[in-house]
Design an enzyme around this catalytic site. Structure first.
Site, PDB file in Angstrom:
ATOM      1  N   ASP A 149      37.290  23.934  34.030  1.00 60.96           N
ATOM      2  CA  ASP A 149      37.525  24.279  35.298  1.00 60.96           C
ATOM      3  C   ASP A 149      36.110  24.144  36.150  1.00 60.96           C
ATOM      4  O   ASP A 149      35.132  24.160  35.730  1.00 60.96           O
ATOM      5  CB  ASP A 149      38.107  25.954  35.224  1.00 60.96           C
ATOM      6  CG  ASP A 149      38.512  26.459  36.587  1.00 60.96           C
ATOM      7  OD1 ASP A 149      38.971  25.498  37.582  1.00 60.96           O
ATOM      8  OD2 ASP A 149      38.323  27.412  36.774  1.00 60.96           O
TER       9      ASP A 149
ATOM     10  N   ASP B 109      35.611  26.237  39.936  1.00 61.38           N
ATOM     11  CA  ASP B 109      35.388  27.223  40.467  1.00 61.38           C
ATOM     12  C   ASP B 109      35.207  28.374  39.387  1.00 61.38           C
ATOM     13  O   ASP B 109      36.119  28.702  38.544  1.00 61.38           O
ATOM     14  CB  ASP B 109      36.535  27.688  41.534  1.00 61.38           C
ATOM     15  CG  ASP B 109      36.539  26.702  42.589  1.00 61.38           C
ATOM     16  OD1 ASP B 109      36.032  26.927  43.424  1.00 61.38           O
ATOM     17  OD2 ASP B 109      36.844  25.484  42.130  1.00 61.38           O
TER      18      ASP B 109
END
Length: 230
Positions: A19, A21
């Site tokens: 991922d 963020d």
């Protein structure tokens, strides 16, 4: 006829997919954009609930992006200047590449910023959500297919196939509910400073913000499996 661009799985290869963020970077970009738009707390609350799995991610994204309508596109440059790679992120990527591994990011965030991070960190694969921009202004809409938990899982499988990496040799890293399917499907699933549900779904959990711990986990995992003759 088989796709000539696809490679046969090779046991020495690996694919790391993460991922963006709060994983590759310390910040939540959509929250930062919300602060610039004067809707920071509202957007941050929606983000928290989406990452906990309390809200449908696609609907939550549409609601948050909608609050950015009318913002000048230059806000993306302002936000990018405030983003920080998570401690150990670049060293982890460099180590992976030195071993001949591939690295990908798949994000429910903003492609206009993710693409810059990808170039800066020399990441091999990427997918994120695009923002619609007309006449230098954010319209409050996204463009293209929205990245969801299903998209993240599909990307892990697709990139593994393209790179000739067996799924047992993949690593998935994330912190939110939409990362759970890819974390569960990967050979090594790692929850990174993650929500409780993500930690429960993962094979391993990192609780300190240092992505070089990923390399330590992989090495220890391989030592244990080599010792067991697996």
């Amino acid at each position: 006829m088989a796709d000539e661009n696809l490679q046969a799985p090779h046991e020495s290869k690996r694919l790391l997919v993460m991922d963006v963020d709060s994983t590759l970077i310390d910040e939540e970009v959509i929250d930062m954009l919300g602060q610039a738009a004067g809707s920071g707390e509202c957007i941050a609350q929606i983000t928290r609930r989406a990452m906990l799995g309390e809200l449908d991610f696609k609907a939550a994204l549409a609601e948050r992006v909608g609050l950015l309508e009318g913002m000048p596109a230059s806000v993306l440059d302002d936000v990018y200047a405030k983003i920080h790679f998570t401690k150990g992120a670049l060293a982890m990527i460099d180590t992976a590449h030195s071993r001949g591994w591939k690295v990908g990011v798949v994000s429910g965030g903003v492609s206009e910023l993710v693409n810059r991070l990808v170039a800066e960190a020399h990441i091999d694969h990427s997918l994120a959500n695009g923002l619609e921009i007309l006449d230098g202004t954010l319209t409050g809409k996204t463009v293209g297919t929205v990245v969801t938990k299903s998209t993240k899982l599909e990307s892990l499988h697709q990139w593994a196939e393209e790179d000739g990496v067996a799924m047992s040799r993949t690593v998935a890293i994330g912190d939110g509910a939409n990362d759970i399917p890819m974390i569960e499907a990967a050979g090594i699933g790692i929850a990174f400073c993650a929500k409780p549900a993500v930690q429960q779904a993962a094979h391993y959990a990192i609780t300190q913000r240092d992505l070089m711990q990923v390399i330590s986990i992989i090495d220890e995992h391989d030592r244990l499996f080599d010792r067991a003759g697996v």
